[in-house]
Write a protein that holds these residues in place. Structure first.
Motif, PDB file in Angstrom:
ATOM      1  N   ASP A   1       0.732  -1.471  -0.299  1.00 17.21           N
ATOM      2  CA  ASP A   1       0.078   0.313   0.245  1.00 17.21           C
ATOM      3  C   ASP A   1       0.901   1.640  -0.013  1.00 17.21           C
ATOM      4  O   ASP A   1       2.434   1.566  -0.140  1.00 17.21           O
ATOM      5  N   SER A   2      -0.082   2.483   0.379  1.00 15.00           N
ATOM      6  CA  SER A   2       1.027   3.638  -0.286  1.00 15.00           C
ATOM      7  C   SER A   2       2.124   3.898   0.947  1.00 15.00           C
ATOM      8  O   SER A   2       2.604   4.950   0.834  1.00 15.00           O
ATOM      9  N   LEU A   3       1.609   3.218   2.282  1.00 16.43           N
ATOM     10  CA  LEU A   3       2.743   3.534   3.973  1.00 16.43           C
ATOM     11  C   LEU A   3       3.856   2.433   3.447  1.00 16.43           C
ATOM     12  O   LEU A   3       4.484   2.345   4.036  1.00 16.43           O
ATOM     13  N   ASN A   4       4.062   1.743   2.172  1.00 12.55           N
ATOM     14  CA  ASN A   4       4.908   0.535   2.238  1.00 12.55           C
ATOM     15  C   ASN A   4       5.170  -0.619   2.600  1.00 12.55           C
ATOM     16  O   ASN A   4       5.745  -1.271   3.299  1.00 12.55           O
ATOM     17  N   VAL A   5       3.371  -0.826   2.807  1.00 12.51           N
ATOM     18  CA  VAL A   5       3.639  -2.107   4.234  1.00 12.51           C
ATOM     19  C   VAL A   5       2.261  -3.201   3.874  1.00 12.51           C
ATOM     20  O   VAL A   5       1.543  -2.519   2.632  1.00 12.51           O
ATOM     21  N   SER A   6       3.432  -3.667   2.995  1.00  5.97           N
ATOM     22  CA  SER A   6       2.825  -5.120   1.899  1.00  5.97           C
ATOM     23  C   SER A   6       2.281  -6.471   3.070  1.00  5.97           C
ATOM     24  O   SER A   6       2.572  -6.715   3.868  1.00  5.97           O
ATOM     25  N   THR A   7       1.400  -6.971   2.791  1.00  7.60           N
ATOM     26  CA  THR A   7       0.200  -7.434   2.719  1.00  7.60           C
ATOM     27  C   THR A   7      -0.645  -9.083   2.014  1.00  7.60           C
ATOM     28  O   THR A   7       0.233  -8.545   0.371  1.00  7.60           O
ATOM     29  N   ASP A   8       0.742 -10.085   2.362  1.00 12.25           N
ATOM     30  CA  ASP A   8       0.018 -11.445   1.440  1.00 12.25           C
ATOM     31  C   ASP A   8      -0.757 -12.136   1.841  1.00 12.25           C
ATOM     32  O   ASP A   8      -1.620 -12.357   3.012  1.00 12.25           O
ATOM     33  N   LEU A   9      -1.996 -12.669   0.294  1.00  6.51           N
ATOM     34  CA  LEU A   9      -2.774 -12.632   0.855  1.00  6.51           C
ATOM     35  C   LEU A   9      -3.456 -14.023  -0.727  1.00  6.51           C
ATOM     36  O   LEU A   9      -2.282 -14.208  -2.204  1.00  6.51           O
ATOM     37  N   GLU A  10      -3.796 -15.152  -0.106  1.00  3.33           N
ATOM     38  CA  GLU A  10      -4.473 -15.942  -1.868  1.00  3.33           C
ATOM     39  C   GLU A  10      -5.637 -15.516  -2.028  1.00  3.33           C
ATOM     40  O   GLU A  10      -6.578 -15.293  -1.302  1.00  3.33           O
ATOM     41  N   GLN A  11      -5.868 -15.572  -3.602  1.00  7.24           N
ATOM     42  CA  GLN A  11      -6.832 -15.479  -4.077  1.00  7.24           C
ATOM     43  C   GLN A  11      -7.900 -16.426  -5.061  1.00  7.24           C
ATOM     44  O   GLN A  11      -6.581 -16.917  -5.939  1.00  7.24           O
ATOM     45  N   LYS A  12      -8.795 -16.794  -5.794  1.00  2.00           N
ATOM     46  CA  LYS A  12      -9.151 -17.768  -6.505  1.00  2.00           C
ATOM     47  C   LYS A  12      -9.850 -17.196  -7.378  1.00  2.00           C
ATOM     48  O   LYS A  12     -10.349 -16.449  -7.128  1.00  2.00           O
ATOM     49  N   ILE A  13      -9.283 -17.366  -8.572  1.00  2.52           N
ATOM     50  CA  ILE A  13     -10.156 -16.722  -9.688  1.00  2.52           C
ATOM     51  C   ILE A  13     -10.880 -17.527 -10.158  1.00  2.52           C
ATOM     52  O   ILE A  13     -10.314 -18.972 -10.818  1.00  2.52           O
ATOM     53  N   ALA A  14     -12.079 -17.719 -10.589  1.00  2.00           N
ATOM     54  CA  ALA A  14     -12.853 -18.263 -10.858  1.00  2.00           C
ATOM     55  C   ALA A  14     -14.324 -17.431 -12.149  1.00  2.00           C
ATOM     56  O   ALA A  14     -15.111 -17.038 -11.610  1.00  2.00           O
ATOM     57  N   PHE A  15     -13.708 -17.474 -13.473  1.00  2.00           N
ATOM     58  CA  PHE A  15     -14.626 -16.633 -14.054  1.00  2.00           C
ATOM     59  C   PHE A  15     -16.461 -17.598 -14.321  1.00  2.00           C
ATOM     60  O   PHE A  15     -16.115 -18.545 -14.365  1.00  2.00           O
ATOM     61  N   LEU A  16     -16.683 -16.405 -15.311  1.00  2.00           N
ATOM     62  CA  LEU A  16     -18.662 -16.664 -15.277  1.00  2.00           C
ATOM     63  C   LEU A  16     -18.177 -17.862 -16.046  1.00  2.00           C
ATOM     64  O   LEU A  16     -17.478 -17.269 -17.200  1.00  2.00           O
ATOM     65  N   PRO A  17     -19.886 -18.635 -16.940  1.00  2.00           N
ATOM     66  CA  PRO A  17     -19.124 -19.071 -17.439  1.00  2.00           C
ATOM     67  C   PRO A  17     -20.373 -18.534 -18.862  1.00  2.00           C
ATOM     68  O   PRO A  17     -20.722 -17.587 -18.508  1.00  2.00           O
ATOM     69  N   PRO A  18     -19.543 -18.611 -20.562  1.00  2.00           N
ATOM     70  CA  PRO A  18     -20.235 -18.044 -21.011  1.00  2.00           C
ATOM     71  C   PRO A  18     -21.679 -18.037 -21.149  1.00  2.00           C
ATOM     72  O   PRO A  18     -22.034 -19.521 -21.401  1.00  2.00           O
ATOM     73  N   ARG A  19     -22.518 -17.414 -21.330  1.00  2.00           N
ATOM     74  CA  ARG A  19     -24.062 -17.630 -22.316  1.00  2.00           C
ATOM     75  C   ARG A  19     -24.669 -17.504 -23.658  1.00  2.00           C
ATOM     76  O   ARG A  19     -25.974 -17.986 -23.724  1.00  2.00           O
ATOM     77  N   ALA A  20     -23.182 -17.716 -24.502  1.00  2.00           N
ATOM     78  CA  ALA A  20     -23.454 -17.894 -25.800  1.00  2.00           C
ATOM     79  C   ALA A  20     -22.761 -18.460 -26.355  1.00  2.00           C
ATOM     80  O   ALA A  20     -21.477 -17.953 -25.858  1.00  2.00           O
ATOM     81  N   LYS A  21     -22.420 -18.911 -27.385  1.00  2.00           N
ATOM     82  CA  LYS A  21     -21.246 -19.402 -28.344  1.00  2.00           C
ATOM     83  C   LYS A  21     -20.557 -18.836 -28.222  1.00  2.00           C
ATOM     84  O   LYS A  21     -18.988 -19.027 -28.299  1.00  2.00           O
ATOM     85  N   GLU A  22     -20.339 -17.404 -28.537  1.00  2.00           N
ATOM     86  CA  GLU A  22     -19.146 -16.022 -28.951  1.00  2.00           C
ATOM     87  C   GLU A  22     -19.499 -15.471 -28.072  1.00  2.00           C
ATOM     88  O   GLU A  22     -20.430 -14.731 -27.383  1.00  2.00           O
ATOM     89  N   ARG A  23     -18.330 -14.957 -26.904  1.00  2.00           N
ATOM     90  CA  ARG A  23     -17.833 -14.229 -25.907  1.00  2.00           C
ATOM     91  C   ARG A  23     -18.340 -12.781 -26.382  1.00  2.00           C
ATOM     92  O   ARG A  23     -17.273 -12.326 -27.545  1.00  2.00           O
TER      93      ARG A  23
END
Length: 536
Positions: A306-328
């Protein structure tokens, strides 16, 4: 017989019309403040043991938001009710005041006269529940570190010294508020040591809210003696709240991770074999792009600073939404520029092309810099570099143009990580005429050669116009107008101003302003405008 009656009626109508137009005359406007003629207890009374206080004035009075404006020090935690009775007011406190303590009641402008609402001036009552009055005093002034302006109505508090002091949860023992000049004075306090801390206190709860409120503090403990020194405090916003993910925004084409505060930088490590293009967005979020191949759920480890030069370690899971049509359906691929299109450019310039998606392919042969539609320079022959996430291109160039500098980006010359391209794009900038602008140069003069400096030129709204890192500066192409000149003591030599951290006792980096604004004129140069300063 009819005519006299008509004449009489006309005269009566005229009389009433004239009577309605004349406003009643009054006496001289009351501009005098109500005067306190008696108080119970009398000012500077000792051995006061009651829980009722009465004030008597020389005219009828009203109260104005007295619950906010009446300041009682030390903070009594003693609720009260009040009753008006024409020329007097009675305060009935729920409990008796603490024994052997000097109290100060400062009414501010909370009591006014009835007729013209003139506030009683300097209305203050001091009494002691012990045999003597405390004589300690602490006074000084507050300024905004970044603007050098005084801060009005900030809370300045004296806190009892404790290893567990937390100003976000503890109220000050003694306190005052600054006047319009940023000046504060806390009087009749116990002769002992305290921590001196000032907070913006916008919500007036007497607690520090790091997210929204500025803070200033004295490095060491202070002693509140009868002859206190003048304390100058600088205040700055210092958001020390823990960094965390505020929310996520899953979509078909991308996945946004938004944080609760702005971030300075981020390190991204993907678990396993997955890898996704990403970019920082809006200062407080990371956007990942759905570019195959990858797992249904991608795990990333983030180190966010962050702007105070304080670092934070995080784990994040990423899951995209499924497409609703053949062409995105993809978001349009867009380009922004700094300076913005239409802004004048010097013949030697630094230019930023900022894309809303990371770039997969850029053809440096096809993108060209045009000078008056006469000469063409391919981007490939210029000095340029990408940022880490390949969505911002920084170009250093020189042009021979006399009137117009242009960028020409043919369709297909830039392709995003999603495989789409910009339409054919032509960006135009007029060439700066030197005679329409002014120049400014000088030196930072300081005996401490170990300190690094950032010299900044700001307009009258404190918007940054330009900056130089080092002890000498030379600003060119300055539009005519008035400006502030300031130098930042870049103590950690990271090339930016850093705010303080009260929990670690770290002060904001010092900023020194040239005392007066500078008037920059067209076709004129100011030389040897030197900043003579010293670190504290």
């Amino acid at each position: 017989m009819i005519r006299p009656l008509v004449i009489i009626l006309i005269c009566l109508v005229a009389f009433f019309r004239c009577a309605q137009q004349v406003s009643p005359t009054g006496g001289k406007k009351d501009t005098l403040s109500p005067n306190l003629i008696q108080s119970i207890p009398a000012n500077k009374t000792v051995n006061f043991k009651e829980s009722k206080i009465q004030l008597f004035f020389d005219e009828y009075i009203v109260v104005d938001n007295i619950n906010q404006k009446l300041i009682i020090t030390p903070e009594a935690d003693n609720p009260y009710t009040y009753r008006l009775n024409g020329t007097s007011i009675t305060l009935n406190f729920k409990k008796q005041f603490q024994d052997s303590t000097t109290y100060t009641l400062n009414f501010g402008d909370g009591i006014k006269d009835f007729a013209e609402r003139n506030p009683a001036k300097n209305l203050k009552l001091v009494f002691s529940t012990g045999s003597s009055l405390d004589s300690g005093r602490v006074y000084g002034s507050l300024k905004d570190v970044q603007t050098n302006k005084p801060i009005f109505d900030a809370l300045v508090g004296l806190y009892n010294i404790s290893d567990t002091l937390n100003v976000s949860k503890q109220k000050p023992y003694y306190f005052s508020r600054t006047d319009s000049s940023g000046v504060f004075s806390i009087e009749n306090i116990q002769l002992k040591s305290y921590k001196l801390i000032a907070i913006d206190d916008k919500n007036r709860n007497m607690l520090y809210n790091a997210k929204d409120e500025k803070v200033g503090f004295w490095d060491k403990t202070i002693y509140a003696g009868a002859d206190s020194i003048h304390y100058n405090l600088g205040m700055a916003l210092s958001d020390n709240t823990p960094l965390k993910v505020q929310r996520t925004i899953p979509k078909v084409n991308n996945y946004g991770v938004m944080f609760n505060k702005n971030i300075a930088q981020v390190e991204v490590k993907f678990a396993g074999q997955d890898s996704l293009p990403y970019m920082l967005e809006n200062g407080n979020s990371i956007k990942f792009f759905n570019v195959q191949p990858h797992s249904d759920t991608t795990v990333v480890n983030l180190t966010v600073t962050d702007s105070l030069n304080v670092s934070t370690d995080l784990e994040q899971k990423i899951a995209f939404l499924p497409p609703r049509a053949k062409e995105r359906q993809k978001d349009p691929f867009t380009l922004a520029q700094k300076p913005e299109q239409g802004k004048a450019l010097a013949k030697s310039f630094t230019y930023h092309m900022i894309f809303n998606k990371p770039v997969q392919l850029l053809d440096g042969d096809k993108i060209e810099l045009l000078a008056d539609s006469v000469s063409r320079q391919p981007l490939k022959g210029l000095s340029y570099k990408w940022n880490k996430t390949r969505n911002e291109l920084t170009i250093n160039a020189q042009s021979t143009a006399r009137d117009t500098i242009k960028w020409e980006l043919p369709k297909g010359s830039v392709i995003s990580v999603e495989g789409d391209t910009l339409p054919k794009t032509l960006i135009k900038h007029p060439v700066i005429k030197d005679e329409d602008y002014g120049m400014l140069s000088g030196t930072v003069m300081n005996t401490d050669t170990s300190v690094a400096y950032i010299v900044q030129l700001l307009d009258e709204q404190y918007k940054l116009i330009d900056q130089h890192i080092g002890t000498t500066y030379h600003f060119i192409h300055i539009p005519q107008g008035k400006y502030f000149l300031r130098a930042i003591f870049d103590s950690n030599k990271n090339g930016r101003w850093d705010t303080g951290q009260i929990e670690k006792g770290i002060q904001p980096e010092q900023i020194f302003y040239l005392p007066e604004k500078l008037l920059i004129k067209s076709n004129f140069e100011l030389n040897d405008i030197n900043l003579i300063l010293s670190t504290q």
